[in-house]
Design a protein around this motif. Sequence first.
Motif, PDB file in Angstrom:
ATOM      1  N   THR A  17      -0.936   0.534  13.821  1.00 58.35           N
ATOM      2  CA  THR A  17      -0.871   0.882  12.393  1.00 58.35           C
ATOM      3  C   THR A  17       0.570   1.083  11.951  1.00 58.35           C
ATOM      4  N   LEU A  18       1.359   1.761  12.782  1.00 61.94           N
ATOM      5  CA  LEU A  18       2.777   1.942  12.461  1.00 61.94           C
ATOM      6  C   LEU A  18       3.496   0.601  12.404  1.00 61.94           C
ATOM      7  N   ALA A  19       3.231  -0.283  13.376  1.00 60.86           N
ATOM      8  CA  ALA A  19       3.895  -1.586  13.397  1.00 60.86           C
ATOM      9  C   ALA A  19       3.459  -2.454  12.233  1.00 60.86           C
ATOM     10  N   ALA A  20       2.192  -2.356  11.833  1.00 66.01           N
ATOM     11  CA  ALA A  20       1.694  -3.195  10.742  1.00 66.01           C
ATOM     12  C   ALA A  20       2.293  -2.810   9.401  1.00 66.01           C
ATOM     13  N   THR A  21       2.615  -1.548   9.219  1.00 67.16           N
ATOM     14  CA  THR A  21       3.077  -1.072   7.913  1.00 67.16           C
ATOM     15  C   THR A  21       4.583  -0.881   7.837  1.00 67.16           C
ATOM     16  N   ALA A  40      -8.154   2.405   5.521  1.00 65.49           N
ATOM     17  CA  ALA A  40      -8.699   2.113   4.202  1.00 65.49           C
ATOM     18  C   ALA A  40      -7.586   2.069   3.148  1.00 65.49           C
ATOM     19  N   VAL A  41      -6.557   2.884   3.344  1.00 68.92           N
ATOM     20  CA  VAL A  41      -5.423   2.883   2.414  1.00 68.92           C
ATOM     21  C   VAL A  41      -4.496   1.702   2.699  1.00 68.92           C
ATOM     22  N   VAL A  42      -4.317   1.398   3.981  1.00 68.23           N
ATOM     23  CA  VAL A  42      -3.401   0.318   4.375  1.00 68.23           C
ATOM     24  C   VAL A  42      -3.949  -1.054   3.978  1.00 68.23           C
ATOM     25  N   ARG A  43      -5.286  -1.231   4.038  1.00 66.97           N
ATOM     26  CA  ARG A  43      -5.961  -2.481   3.689  1.00 66.97           C
ATOM     27  C   ARG A  43      -5.551  -3.630   4.610  1.00 66.97           C
ATOM     28  N   VAL A  44      -5.560  -3.369   5.902  1.00 65.96           N
ATOM     29  CA  VAL A  44      -5.361  -4.394   6.926  1.00 65.96           C
ATOM     30  C   VAL A  44      -6.717  -4.665   7.577  1.00 65.96           C
ATOM     31  N   PRO A  45      -7.132  -5.932   7.722  1.00 64.73           N
ATOM     32  CA  PRO A  45      -8.461  -6.221   8.294  1.00 64.73           C
ATOM     33  C   PRO A  45      -8.634  -5.612   9.678  1.00 64.73           C
ATOM     34  N   SER A  57       0.833  -1.193   0.000  1.00 68.70           N
ATOM     35  CA  SER A  57       0.000   0.000   0.000  1.00 68.70           C
ATOM     36  C   SER A  57       0.874   1.252   0.000  1.00 68.70           C
ATOM     37  N   PRO A  58       0.308   2.410  -0.327  1.00 63.42           N
ATOM     38  CA  PRO A  58       1.104   3.652  -0.273  1.00 63.42           C
ATOM     39  C   PRO A  58       1.706   3.913   1.101  1.00 63.42           C
ATOM     40  N   VAL A  59       1.002   3.497   2.166  1.00 62.32           N
ATOM     41  CA  VAL A  59       1.551   3.690   3.514  1.00 62.32           C
ATOM     42  C   VAL A  59       2.742   2.770   3.735  1.00 62.32           C
ATOM     43  N   HIS A  60       2.669   1.533   3.250  1.00 65.88           N
ATOM     44  CA  HIS A  60       3.798   0.617   3.377  1.00 65.88           C
ATOM     45  C   HIS A  60       5.034   1.168   2.678  1.00 65.88           C
TER      46      HIS A  60
END
Length: 251
Positions: free
Chosen positions: A122-126, A56-61, A12-15
Motif C-alpha cells: 500500500t505504501l509503495a502503490a501510493t 477503499a480510499v486508495v482505490r487500487v484493485p 486519492s487523499p492517500v496519494h
Amino acid sequence: MSATVLHRPGDSPVHRLPPEVKVVGAFAAVLCVVATPREAFWAFGLHLVVLLAVWAVVRVPLGWYARRALIEVPFVLLAFVLPFTGGAPRTDVLGVSVSVDGALAGWNILAKGTLGVLVSLTLAATTHPRDLVVGLQRLRAPRLLTTIASLMLRYAEVIAAEARRMRTARVCRGHDPRFLWQAAATARGIGVLFLRSYERGERVHLAMLARGWTGAMPVPPSPGAGPWRWLAGVTPALVTALVCGTALWTT
C-alpha cells in the motif's frame, strides 16, 4: 520487481499525503501488527478491516495487491508445514494429528507476514520511489542510507537496460538461456555486468565530484505536513495500535 513498477499514480487523499507521513504511518502499523499476540485472532481481523478501509480510499484493485503479494509464498509454505512438524502437545484436526504450538507459530507467520506485505504494498502503490527517499530525508534518516537509496533508484533502470542489451547480443550470437549447459555463459554475463556497473559507478562518482558533490542529496523545500495531515495520515496506525493494546491487555 522494481519500485517504480509497484507505484500506481493516483489522486486519492492517500496519494496526496506527504511521504514522511505515510512512511511513519506504515512503519507504526507494521510494528503494531508484529506486537499483536498470536492468540488474539480477532485482532488480526480488525487489522485487516483497517487495511481494507485504507484500500477503499486508495482505490487500487484488490487483484493488484494479490498478484504482488505472491512474494511471500515461501513463508506461506513454511507456515503450512509447521503444524505437522512441531512437537507436543498435539491435537487432531479432521483426523490429522497437528502440533498446537506449530499451528500457532504457522498462524503467526501467515497473519503477520501477510499484513506486513500488504501494508508495504500500500505504501509503495501510493508513493513514488523518489518521494519515499524525500520522506526519509525529512525524517532525518541517516544521510548515507538516503544517498545510496537515491542513487540506486536513479541507476537501477540503467543497469536493467544494460542487462537487456547484453542478453540480446548473446541471443544474436546463438546463445539460448533455456538450456542448462549454457549456464556458464549466463554466469559470465552476470560477471561482466557487475564489472560494467562498477566502472559506471566510478565514472558517475568522478562526474559528481567535478560538479561539486558534497556527499548529500539535496532535500526539496517543503512547507511541512501540518498537524491535520499528520493526524489523517497516522489515524489507521492509531486504530491498529488501539487494537494491539486491547489484545495485549486481554490476552
